[in-house]
Structure formats: C-alpha cells, structure tokens
Write an enzyme that holds these catalytic residues in place. Structure first.
Site, PDB file in Angstrom:
ATOM      1  N   CYS A   2     -38.325   7.891  32.421  1.00  0.00           N
ATOM      2  CA  CYS A   2     -39.568   8.007  33.160  1.00  0.00           C
ATOM      3  C   CYS A   2     -40.531   8.905  32.390  1.00  0.00           C
ATOM      4  O   CYS A   2     -40.115   9.850  31.733  1.00  0.00           O
ATOM      5  CB  CYS A   2     -39.409   8.597  34.560  1.00  0.00           C
ATOM      6  SG  CYS A   2     -38.332   7.670  35.637  1.00  0.00           S
ATOM      7  N   ARG A  27     -40.670   5.493  27.610  1.00  0.00           N
ATOM      8  CA  ARG A  27     -39.681   6.225  28.399  1.00  0.00           C
ATOM      9  C   ARG A  27     -39.186   5.429  29.612  1.00  0.00           C
ATOM     10  O   ARG A  27     -38.286   5.864  30.327  1.00  0.00           O
ATOM     11  CB  ARG A  27     -40.275   7.550  28.893  1.00  0.00           C
ATOM     12  CG  ARG A  27     -40.706   8.478  27.777  1.00  0.00           C
ATOM     13  CD  ARG A  27     -41.306   9.733  28.343  1.00  0.00           C
ATOM     14  NE  ARG A  27     -40.334  10.504  29.061  1.00  0.00           N
ATOM     15  CZ  ARG A  27     -39.534  11.411  28.512  1.00  0.00           C
ATOM     16  NH1 ARG A  27     -39.606  11.659  27.227  1.00  0.00           N
ATOM     17  NH2 ARG A  27     -38.670  12.072  29.234  1.00  0.00           N
ATOM     18  N   TRP A  75     -38.352   4.398  34.963  1.00  0.00           N
ATOM     19  CA  TRP A  75     -37.092   3.743  34.580  1.00  0.00           C
ATOM     20  C   TRP A  75     -36.156   4.009  35.745  1.00  0.00           C
ATOM     21  O   TRP A  75     -35.735   5.138  35.963  1.00  0.00           O
ATOM     22  CB  TRP A  75     -36.568   4.353  33.278  1.00  0.00           C
ATOM     23  CG  TRP A  75     -35.350   3.657  32.758  1.00  0.00           C
ATOM     24  CD1 TRP A  75     -35.326   2.565  31.947  1.00  0.00           C
ATOM     25  CD2 TRP A  75     -33.981   4.012  32.994  1.00  0.00           C
ATOM     26  NE1 TRP A  75     -34.024   2.212  31.683  1.00  0.00           N
ATOM     27  CE2 TRP A  75     -33.176   3.085  32.304  1.00  0.00           C
ATOM     28  CE3 TRP A  75     -33.352   5.020  33.731  1.00  0.00           C
ATOM     29  CZ2 TRP A  75     -31.787   3.134  32.324  1.00  0.00           C
ATOM     30  CZ3 TRP A  75     -31.971   5.062  33.753  1.00  0.00           C
ATOM     31  CH2 TRP A  75     -31.205   4.120  33.048  1.00  0.00           C
ATOM     32  N   ASN A 101     -39.399  12.900  37.010  1.00  0.00           N
ATOM     33  CA  ASN A 101     -38.518  12.354  35.966  1.00  0.00           C
ATOM     34  C   ASN A 101     -37.206  13.125  36.068  1.00  0.00           C
ATOM     35  O   ASN A 101     -37.195  14.333  35.860  1.00  0.00           O
ATOM     36  CB  ASN A 101     -39.184  12.559  34.596  1.00  0.00           C
ATOM     37  CG  ASN A 101     -38.223  12.380  33.427  1.00  0.00           C
ATOM     38  OD1 ASN A 101     -38.388  12.987  32.389  1.00  0.00           O
ATOM     39  ND2 ASN A 101     -37.235  11.536  33.586  1.00  0.00           N
ATOM     40  N   GLY A 102     -36.124  12.417  36.404  1.00  0.00           N
ATOM     41  CA  GLY A 102     -34.831  13.103  36.522  1.00  0.00           C
ATOM     42  C   GLY A 102     -34.053  12.516  37.677  1.00  0.00           C
ATOM     43  O   GLY A 102     -34.359  11.427  38.167  1.00  0.00           O
ATOM     44  N   GLU A 487     -24.266  -0.032  13.858  1.00  0.00           N
ATOM     45  CA  GLU A 487     -25.705   0.130  14.073  1.00  0.00           C
ATOM     46  C   GLU A 487     -26.414  -1.233  14.056  1.00  0.00           C
ATOM     47  O   GLU A 487     -27.296  -1.495  14.874  1.00  0.00           O
ATOM     48  CB  GLU A 487     -26.268   1.084  13.013  1.00  0.00           C
ATOM     49  CG  GLU A 487     -27.769   1.292  13.015  1.00  0.00           C
ATOM     50  CD  GLU A 487     -28.328   1.856  14.313  1.00  0.00           C
ATOM     51  OE1 GLU A 487     -27.554   2.234  15.205  1.00  0.00           O
ATOM     52  OE2 GLU A 487     -29.566   1.884  14.451  1.00  0.00           O
ATOM     53  N   LYS A 491     -28.545  -2.753  17.157  1.00  0.00           N
ATOM     54  CA  LYS A 491     -29.951  -3.177  17.029  1.00  0.00           C
ATOM     55  C   LYS A 491     -30.133  -4.576  17.598  1.00  0.00           C
ATOM     56  O   LYS A 491     -31.067  -4.840  18.344  1.00  0.00           O
ATOM     57  CB  LYS A 491     -30.414  -3.178  15.563  1.00  0.00           C
ATOM     58  CG  LYS A 491     -30.634  -1.832  14.907  1.00  0.00           C
ATOM     59  CD  LYS A 491     -31.851  -1.080  15.376  1.00  0.00           C
ATOM     60  CE  LYS A 491     -31.522  -0.226  16.557  1.00  0.00           C
ATOM     61  NZ  LYS A 491     -31.055   1.112  16.363  1.00  0.00           N
ATOM     62  N   GLU A 494     -29.756  -4.665  21.501  1.00  0.00           N
ATOM     63  CA  GLU A 494     -30.777  -4.056  22.350  1.00  0.00           C
ATOM     64  C   GLU A 494     -32.115  -4.775  22.322  1.00  0.00           C
ATOM     65  O   GLU A 494     -32.811  -4.791  23.328  1.00  0.00           O
ATOM     66  CB  GLU A 494     -30.927  -2.548  22.087  1.00  0.00           C
ATOM     67  CG  GLU A 494     -31.402  -2.127  20.747  1.00  0.00           C
ATOM     68  CD  GLU A 494     -31.506  -0.588  20.654  1.00  0.00           C
ATOM     69  OE1 GLU A 494     -31.473  -0.104  19.524  1.00  0.00           O
ATOM     70  OE2 GLU A 494     -31.646   0.098  21.673  1.00  0.00           O
ATOM     71  N   HIS A 510      -6.885  -7.763  13.519  1.00  0.00           N
ATOM     72  CA  HIS A 510      -6.126  -7.260  14.676  1.00  0.00           C
ATOM     73  C   HIS A 510      -6.688  -7.780  16.000  1.00  0.00           C
ATOM     74  O   HIS A 510      -6.409  -7.225  17.050  1.00  0.00           O
ATOM     75  CB  HIS A 510      -6.116  -5.730  14.663  1.00  0.00           C
ATOM     76  CG  HIS A 510      -5.432  -5.171  13.458  1.00  0.00           C
ATOM     77  ND1 HIS A 510      -4.071  -5.203  13.301  1.00  0.00           N
ATOM     78  CD2 HIS A 510      -5.942  -4.623  12.326  1.00  0.00           C
ATOM     79  CE1 HIS A 510      -3.752  -4.672  12.125  1.00  0.00           C
ATOM     80  NE2 HIS A 510      -4.881  -4.313  11.515  1.00  0.00           N
ATOM     81  N   LYS A 609     -36.595   4.883  25.808  1.00  0.00           N
ATOM     82  CA  LYS A 609     -36.431   5.560  24.532  1.00  0.00           C
ATOM     83  C   LYS A 609     -35.679   6.871  24.682  1.00  0.00           C
ATOM     84  O   LYS A 609     -34.850   7.229  23.859  1.00  0.00           O
ATOM     85  CB  LYS A 609     -37.830   5.804  23.950  1.00  0.00           C
ATOM     86  CG  LYS A 609     -37.847   6.484  22.611  1.00  0.00           C
ATOM     87  CD  LYS A 609     -37.519   5.504  21.519  1.00  0.00           C
ATOM     88  CE  LYS A 609     -37.476   6.141  20.153  1.00  0.00           C
ATOM     89  NZ  LYS A 609     -36.667   5.321  19.246  1.00  0.00           N
TER      90      LYS A 609
END
Ligand code: AGP
Length: 614
Positions: A2, A27, A75, A101-102, A487, A491, A494, A510, A609
């Site tokens: 947020c 955010r 968010w 925000n929280g 990584e 990428k 997402e 395996h 983010k």
C-alpha cells in the site's frame, strides 16, 4: 504494501495526491482513494477499484478542491479488493478519515469492543477499526486528535503508517508509523507525507524519516511536531534527499522494467564507483573497512532476505565461502524470524533488500540484533528502515527501481556482495592474490560486457516469441548459476504468469526429469566454467527426452550450440561474475514473453514492490 500520500498547504491538494499515488502505485494497485476537506469544511472521500487511473476517472466530475488531503493505493490484506474496502475510511460520525499501510493484528478484538459500544462497520478492513478506535477515544476521553491517535495506537498490535484528517480541524494533518515507512517533506508553507520520497521529490529535498511509534502533527506555519505514542517530544532530524525527478521517469522505454534492464551497465558503474579501483587493483568498501575486525573474527555469516534478494544472497554464499572461507547460511527471512535460530555474538547477519522495508527481513534483523549479532545490510533505498536498523552496510546506488520485478537491484546486490567477499578474502589472505587482481580488473569490464549482452535483445526477443505458448518452464544451472536459474524462473512467473521452476541442473534426474517433453522448454544456464561438462551432460539428457533447450552459453561455445535448440551468448568472465551476465538474457526472456502475452509488466497481478506486511 500500500502507498500513502498526504498534503497540507496553500495549493490544491488533489493533483499532488494523484501524482503521488501514481509514483506509489508499485506498492499496490488493487484500489485507490482520496479524502479532501474543501473550503466549506466538507470531508469528501472518493474511491475506486483498480488502479489510480480508475480513481481519476471516477473523481473527474466531483468536487476535488481542498488544500488538505490524503490518498491511498491499496494491496489488499483484510477484505477483498473492492470499493468498500478501499481507503480512506470514515469514522462512525464521518468526521475523521484515515489511510493505512500495514496490518492491525488485534483488529478483531478491538472491533468486537467497539461494536459493543454501538459502532458499525462498512468494510472488512482492519483499518476501519483503527479510525473508529481513534474517534471513540477522542469522544470518550475528551482529548484532541493527536492524543486520541497516541492513545489508540497504544492499544494496537501490528504495523502501520497512517494519516488522518479531521473535518473539524482542517488546519492539521496527523500521521504515525510503526513498521511501515513514512516520510515527511518540508516545503515553504506546506508539508507532504508519503510512504517513500518519490511523491515528494519535485516539491522539496528536505525530508524527515518518521521513526517507529512516532506521531507527527503537521500544521501550516508551524514547525513539524513529533512525539512518541507515549507523548515524549522528539526533535525532528531534517535530511536532504538524493533523488532526482528524471530517475522516476521511463526515459522513452515502454516499461520501467525494460528501462531498468537496459540501465544495468550504468547502474553497476555507479555501484562500483569509488569502491572498485581498477588502476590501483583495489576494492574499498567503507562498511567493511570500518568494521574489519568484526568480519575477520566472524565465525559464521547468516544472510537473510526474500525473493530476488534471497537469490543474490545464495550467490554471495558461493563467493564468501570461496574467497573468505567463512561458513555462510542463507535464510528466507520469513522462516528465520520464526524458527528460533541459534545466533551468536560473533555472527554477522547480512540483510539484503532493495526496498529496505521488507517486513520479514526487518523482523529477522531485529531478532538477530537482540541476540547480539552484527548487522550489515545491502540496500538500495537510502534511509529506509533496514539500513537504519543495521550496524553498517553498503548501499547499491542504482536509483529507484520501479518495475515490480527486480532487475538492476539484483545485479547490484550481487556486485556489492562479491566486493565484500573479495575484501574479506584479501584481508584474511584466503584468496590467491592473482585471482583477486583478475576479478577486480574483470569487475571493471562487467558494465561493457552487460552492454554486449543487451546488444542481443532482438535475438532474445525472437527466441522468446517461440515459447510464449508454454504453460511451464524449467530453469537449470549449477554453482554460481544455480541461483541465476531460480531468479530466471521467478522473473518469468511474476510477470508472465507462466509456471516455472528453477533447479540445480544435477537435481533434474532426481524428479523433474519426469516433466521433460516437447511441451516443456528448459532454460539451461551453461557458461564455460566449473561444472560445464556436467551441465552439457544434463542438456544431453533433456534432448534425449525431446525437451526443448534454450542455453545461455559463453561466447564461442561450440559444444552446447550443437545440441541446444537455441543459444544466447554472454561474454567470457571470471566464474564468480558470470551471474551478472547470465541473468540478463533471463530478465529479457521474461520481459518479452510477458509483453507478447499482454501482461502488465511493471505491475503484475497480486504483487507489490515493497512487501511491508508479513
Ligand atoms: C522480485 O522480482 C520481487 N518482486 C520480490 O521477490 C522481491 O525481491 C522481494 O519482495 C524482496 O524485496 P526487497 O529486496 O525490497 O526486500
């Protein structure tokens, strides 16, 4: 997550708030809202589901006047993303409005208590509980708004950055924080507040970073007033911002992510400036120099981080163990903070975070600090909570990273950690001097070599086009390039919403080998170093099962190009630096596939983010 923004001054607040929300949209972006007190003393709230643009469209015909206001981009944590749950939230009497925000963890208990007192709730959010609690406190304890905020926050368990308007006091903007970031900007006869400095930068370079459990009261013509929630007066510390407006713009690129990928030759030059001295064959990291003894006496290094930063930490494990010969453990912050880890006073805990605000990483270092460990952080955002809590550290200096998918921060984190490993190794005498010199000189070449990889963007885009049909991908790598495989997979997941898994190449047999088929593209990171021959055998195994291979190889590779379906070349370099080159094609593959699929590259669904909630 947020983003919050606030304004009080002589200008019309609305355009400032909207512009600020656009800057903070990284955010969270599932709904947005704004509250303004107009000249007639009315407190107007406008909210819309979706991005800030939806809010703008909704508010276009409304009264958006007022010289004081607050705004929010959400968010969702409590309650689905819809207009009712969007912030700001009114109090019972509609006299107060809040943005937050929280997470208020004990909101259910507080809500039950307020309901007994006759308070009603429109939304499913924890935030509405907080504004009701503030109003309840103000009315029942006969106190002013600031005191009511202090008293209410004393009852709250959780994290918050909040801003509150009171329609009866349009000359005052109150805000507070604990665990979520909050910055105040000081203009002439005006104040700004925001989750980070990006909404503030074009108006002022004077800022105050609000600390945990502080309440700030902003009034035009008066000094900034900061107290703790226990009403202890604090002296504001004004800092100067090192951020420019041009850093926040796309600079001709269609997406921030692509801009940030292409910025890497420059950002790595910036990260190494004043640190890597190729002419004198030396690396100087002030965070290391100032704390040399701690590093030399460290029995163990624990690296803690999340997501992409965790991948950078894994690469650092290879480098620190190879060059400094100190045992390294790499921990997901979210697991580390809750699993009662053994932490000793001679441990060094390295926190890696682009934003410097990730809640789990912050909590992990709080825990390690309590146990006496020395905290060193690798962060990008100057003045963020993690570097402020650390004993020492190293900023990556890549400028704001706005694309939700981290790219330039990752390569800078790997560079900073490699520099640190080399500094410790040199000082301890655990690295061979020739090797040290070769790597230092090679670090100086890395920006040019990345530029050469970027020069193949067209080829990488063509390769990517071939695979947009795929539902699943596997990424394989070994040694320093195993974290690169992780990584690359992250990428792709997402931003293109394609399922992807990263594995150490030799682990394939395996289990994951069962998945190999013509339908399953396998990206193999196979530069010419270390376990190259073994990775070549892995590629043979995939081809024998009709898998389709995209291989990232060292320029001039003859072996893999004969067996892989597609190859993308990166220049030769020292093994420990290969991730800085091999990750670039993987960033571009994810980008191109996401663009072809029509995904929202910079703001992928469900993500934010800066993950300031756990
Ligand atoms: C990476 O592309 C992510 N969006 C995410 O994994 C990120 O790296 C993670 O949330 C950690 O963030 P930080 O570096 O700001 O702490």
């Amino acid at each position: 997550m947020c983003g919050i923004v606030g304004y009080i001054g002589k200008r019309n607040a609305y355009p400032i708030l909207i512009k600020g929300l656009h800057r903070l949209e990284y955010r969270g972006y599932d709904s947005a809202g704004v509250a303004l007190i107009n000249e007639q003393g009315q407190l107007n709230i406008y909210k819309a589901k979706g991005k800030v643009a939806e809010l703008e469209a909704f508010a276009a015909e409304k009264d958006t006047t007022g010289q004081i206001g607050i705004a929010h981009t959400r968010w969702a944590t409590h309650g689905e993303p819809n207009t009712v749950n969007a912030h700001p939230h009114y109090s019972e009497s509609e006299r107060l409005a809040i943005i937050h925000n929280g997470i208020i963890e004990n909101y259910a208990v507080l809500k039950a208590g307020l309901m007994k007192e006759g308070y009603t709730f429109k939304s499913d959010t924890d935030t509405e509980v907080l504004v009701q609690l503030i109003e309840y406190t103000q009315v029942n304890r006969h106190v002013d708004l600031k005191t009511a905020v202090q008293l209410a926050l004393q009852q709250v368990v959780g994290a918050y950055a909040i801003a509150i308007l009171d329609k009866d006091h349009p000359d005052t903007l109150i805000a507070a924080r604990k665990g979520s970031p909050l910055v105040v900007g000081i203009g002439i006869d005006e104040y700004f507040l925001a989750s980070d400095a990006t909404p503030i930068v074009e108006y002022t370079d004077k800022v105050i970073y609000i600390e945990d459990e502080e309440v700030v009261s902003l009034q035009v013509g008066k000094e900034v007033d900061i107290t703790t929630i226990g009403n202890v007066q604090k002296t504001p510390e004004i800092k100067r911002l090192e951020l420019s407006l041009s850093q926040l713009e796309k600079g001709g690129y269609p997406h921030f992510m692509l801009k940030e990928i292409f910025e890497q030759p420059r950002t790595l030059t910036d990260s190494m400036r004043g640190r890597v001295n190729v002419r004198q064959d030396n690396i100087a990291l002030s965070g290391f120099i100032d704390n040399k003894e701690r590093f030399l006496n460290a029995k163990r290094i624990i690296i803690t981080a999340c997501g992409t930063s965790w991948h950078a930490g894994l690469i650092a494990m290879y480098a620190i163990e190879e060059f400094a010969q100190i045992p390294v453990e790499v921990e997901y912050s979210s697991e580390f903070r809750y699993r009662k880890p053994v932490i000793n006073k001679d441990d060094i805990v390295i926190a890696i975070s682009q934003s410097g605000e990730t809640a789990d990483t912050l909590a992990a270092i709080q825990l390690a600090k309590e146990k006496g460990a020395f905290i060193f952080s690798i962060c990008n955002v100057v003045g963020a909570s993690i570097p402020r809590l650390s004993d020492s550290g190293c900023y990556t200096h890549v400028g704001p990273e706005i694309g939700v998918a981290s790219t330039k921060a990752f390569t800078a984190q790997v560079t900073a950690l490699t520099m640190l490993a080399l500094c410790i190794g040199k000082e301890k005498g655990t690295i061979d001097n020739d090797q040290y010199l070769r790597i230092v000189r090679e670090l100086g070449q890395i920006p040019d070599k990345i530029q050469r990889v970027l020069g193949q963007n067209k080829h990488i885009a063509d390769v990517s086009k071939t695979f947009t049909y795929a539902q699943n991908f596997i990424y394989l790598g070994r040694g320093y390039n195993f974290p690169v495989a992780l990584e690359g997979a992250l990428k792709l997941k997402e931003i293109s919403y394609i399922h992807a898994e990263g594995y150490p190449a030799a682990e394939m047999k395996h289990g994951p080998i069962a998945l190999i088929s013509q339908e399953m593209p396998v990206v193999v990171v196979a530069p010419h170093c270390g376990t190259y021959e073994k990775v070549v055998s892995n590629i043979q195994e995939i081809k024998a099962r009709k898998g389709r291979v995209i291989a990232i190889v060292t320029a001039g590779d003859k072996l893999v190009s004969k067996i892989a379906d597609f190859t993308i070349e990166v220049p030769e370099t020292e093994e420990c630096l290969t991730p800085l080159l091999t990750v670039i094609p993987l960033q571009l593959i994810a980008y191109h596939i996401a663009v072809i699929k029509g995904c929202d590259v910079d703001q992928p669904r469900n993500l934010a983010k800066s993950v300031t909630v756990e």
